[in-house]
Design a protein around this motif. Structure first.
Motif, PDB file in Angstrom:
ATOM      1  N   ALA A  67      -0.449  65.239 -41.182  1.00  0.00           N
ATOM      2  CA  ALA A  67      -0.758  66.061 -40.009  1.00  0.00           C
ATOM      3  C   ALA A  67       0.079  65.567 -38.838  1.00  0.00           C
ATOM      4  N   SER A  68       0.489  66.498 -38.010  1.00  0.00           N
ATOM      5  CA  SER A  68       1.280  66.149 -36.829  1.00  0.00           C
ATOM      6  C   SER A  68       0.851  67.059 -35.692  1.00  0.00           C
ATOM      7  N   LEU A  69       0.747  66.500 -34.515  1.00  0.00           N
ATOM      8  CA  LEU A  69       0.320  67.248 -33.335  1.00  0.00           C
ATOM      9  C   LEU A  69       1.191  66.815 -32.168  1.00  0.00           C
ATOM     10  N   PRO A  70       1.827  67.772 -31.454  1.00  0.00           N
ATOM     11  CA  PRO A  70       2.598  67.369 -30.270  1.00  0.00           C
ATOM     12  C   PRO A  70       1.655  66.826 -29.203  1.00  0.00           C
ATOM     13  N   LEU A  71       2.035  65.700 -28.645  1.00  0.00           N
ATOM     14  CA  LEU A  71       1.177  65.024 -27.671  1.00  0.00           C
ATOM     15  C   LEU A  71       1.994  64.739 -26.415  1.00  0.00           C
ATOM     16  N   GLY A  72       1.616  65.380 -25.318  1.00  0.00           N
ATOM     17  CA  GLY A  72       2.281  65.129 -24.045  1.00  0.00           C
ATOM     18  C   GLY A  72       1.786  63.821 -23.455  1.00  0.00           C
ATOM     19  N   ILE A  73       2.683  63.039 -22.899  1.00  0.00           N
ATOM     20  CA  ILE A  73       2.341  61.740 -22.314  1.00  0.00           C
ATOM     21  C   ILE A  73       2.440  61.848 -20.789  1.00  0.00           C
ATOM     22  N   VAL A  74       1.329  61.531 -20.122  1.00  0.00           N
ATOM     23  CA  VAL A  74       1.280  61.574 -18.657  1.00  0.00           C
ATOM     24  C   VAL A  74       1.471  60.155 -18.138  1.00  0.00           C
ATOM     25  N   ILE A  75       2.486  59.992 -17.288  1.00  0.00           N
ATOM     26  CA  ILE A  75       2.800  58.679 -16.718  1.00  0.00           C
ATOM     27  C   ILE A  75       2.688  58.762 -15.205  1.00  0.00           C
ATOM     28  N   ARG A  76       2.042  57.748 -14.647  1.00  0.00           N
ATOM     29  CA  ARG A  76       1.841  57.677 -13.192  1.00  0.00           C
ATOM     30  C   ARG A  76       2.793  56.638 -12.612  1.00  0.00           C
ATOM     31  N   LYS A  77       3.504  57.033 -11.578  1.00  0.00           N
ATOM     32  CA  LYS A  77       4.451  56.155 -10.876  1.00  0.00           C
ATOM     33  C   LYS A  77       3.852  55.818  -9.519  1.00  0.00           C
ATOM     34  N   THR A  78       3.678  54.535  -9.251  1.00  0.00           N
ATOM     35  CA  THR A  78       3.157  54.078  -7.966  1.00  0.00           C
ATOM     36  C   THR A  78       4.111  53.028  -7.393  1.00  0.00           C
ATOM     37  N   PRO A  79       4.074  52.794  -6.085  1.00  0.00           N
ATOM     38  CA  PRO A  79       4.939  51.756  -5.506  1.00  0.00           C
ATOM     39  C   PRO A  79       4.603  50.389  -6.116  1.00  0.00           C
ATOM     40  N   GLY A  80       5.637  49.599  -6.355  1.00  0.00           N
ATOM     41  CA  GLY A  80       5.451  48.266  -6.915  1.00  0.00           C
ATOM     42  C   GLY A  80       4.770  47.333  -5.938  1.00  0.00           C
ATOM     43  N   ARG A  81       4.175  46.291  -6.455  1.00  0.00           N
ATOM     44  CA  ARG A  81       3.451  45.347  -5.607  1.00  0.00           C
ATOM     45  C   ARG A  81       4.273  44.089  -5.299  1.00  0.00           C
ATOM     46  N   THR A  82       5.451  44.001  -5.894  1.00  0.00           N
ATOM     47  CA  THR A  82       6.316  42.853  -5.621  1.00  0.00           C
ATOM     48  C   THR A  82       7.687  43.352  -5.189  1.00  0.00           C
ATOM     49  N   ARG A  83       8.482  42.471  -4.663  1.00  0.00           N
ATOM     50  CA  ARG A  83       9.821  42.892  -4.241  1.00  0.00           C
ATOM     51  C   ARG A  83      10.772  43.048  -5.431  1.00  0.00           C
TER      52      ARG A  83
END
Length: 185
Positions: free
Chosen positions: A6-22
């Motif tokens: 069985a195979s199912l297309p799976l969308g991946i949701v990625i969240r981009k936030t400002p980094g906490r280090t330099r």
């Protein structure tokens, strides 16, 4: 190459936030999956200030009938999760999504390698039902067979004492080449 059952297309949701280090300008985290999603490449879903959520990629979730025990283990967790495996992209900002798996055993293998980033994303109820139906159709319990002990005594033979490179029986415990280097006086 064998085909998944069985195979199912799976969308991946990625969240981009400002980094906490330099050293890290941005932090990237997989936060969700979209079962049955169309192909996408970094499509913006939502933006709140500096935080942006993307439909980063659509990868196939492949289910194999030989891995149903692993899927059962994953579904029995407090929160069933999909393992999303990502790698830092050579080009561009965000990570490259390699695969998504419902097997906690495969997820652990990628965690052990340390070369990829692995995020656990909670499964939506519909996906849990899809995997549970797959398990119901394909799972076969393996019968436990106790191994019988051999009655042969293997400790009576003296093979393997010392180093096989040493020819003399008297020098069985001597290190090879130690006489030639002057180690023994």
């Amino acid at each position: 190459m064998r085909q998944p059952q069985a195979s199912l297309p799976l969308g991946i949701v990625i969240r981009k936030t400002p980094g906490r280090t330099r050293w890290a300008r941005w932090a990237w985290r997989a936060i969700g999956v979209l079962p049955g999603a169309a192909p996408a490449e970094w499509h913006v879903l939502r933006q709140e200030g500096d935080a942006v959520e993307y439909h980063a990629a659509t990868v196939p979730l492949e289910l194999w009938r030989t891995d149903t025990e692993a899927y059962l283990t994953g579904l029995s967790a407090r929160t069933p999760a999909i393992g999303v495996v990502m790698r830092d992209a050579a080009i561009g900002d965000g990570p490259e999504v390699l695969l998504a798996t419902a097997s906690p055993y495969e997820t652990q293998d990628y965690l052990d390698s340390g070369e990829e980033t692995v995020e656990l994303v909670p499964m939506p109820e519909g996906l849990v039902a899809f995997i549970r139906d797959f398990i119901t159709e394909h799972h076969q319990e393996e019968r436990f067979v106790k191994r019988r002990r051999d009655r042969q005594r293997v400790d009576l033979k003296q093979d393997g004492i010392g180093d096989a490179r040493i020819k003399q029986v008297a020098d069985v415990y001597r290190a090879p080449g130690s006489r030639r280097r002057g180690a023994l006086h």
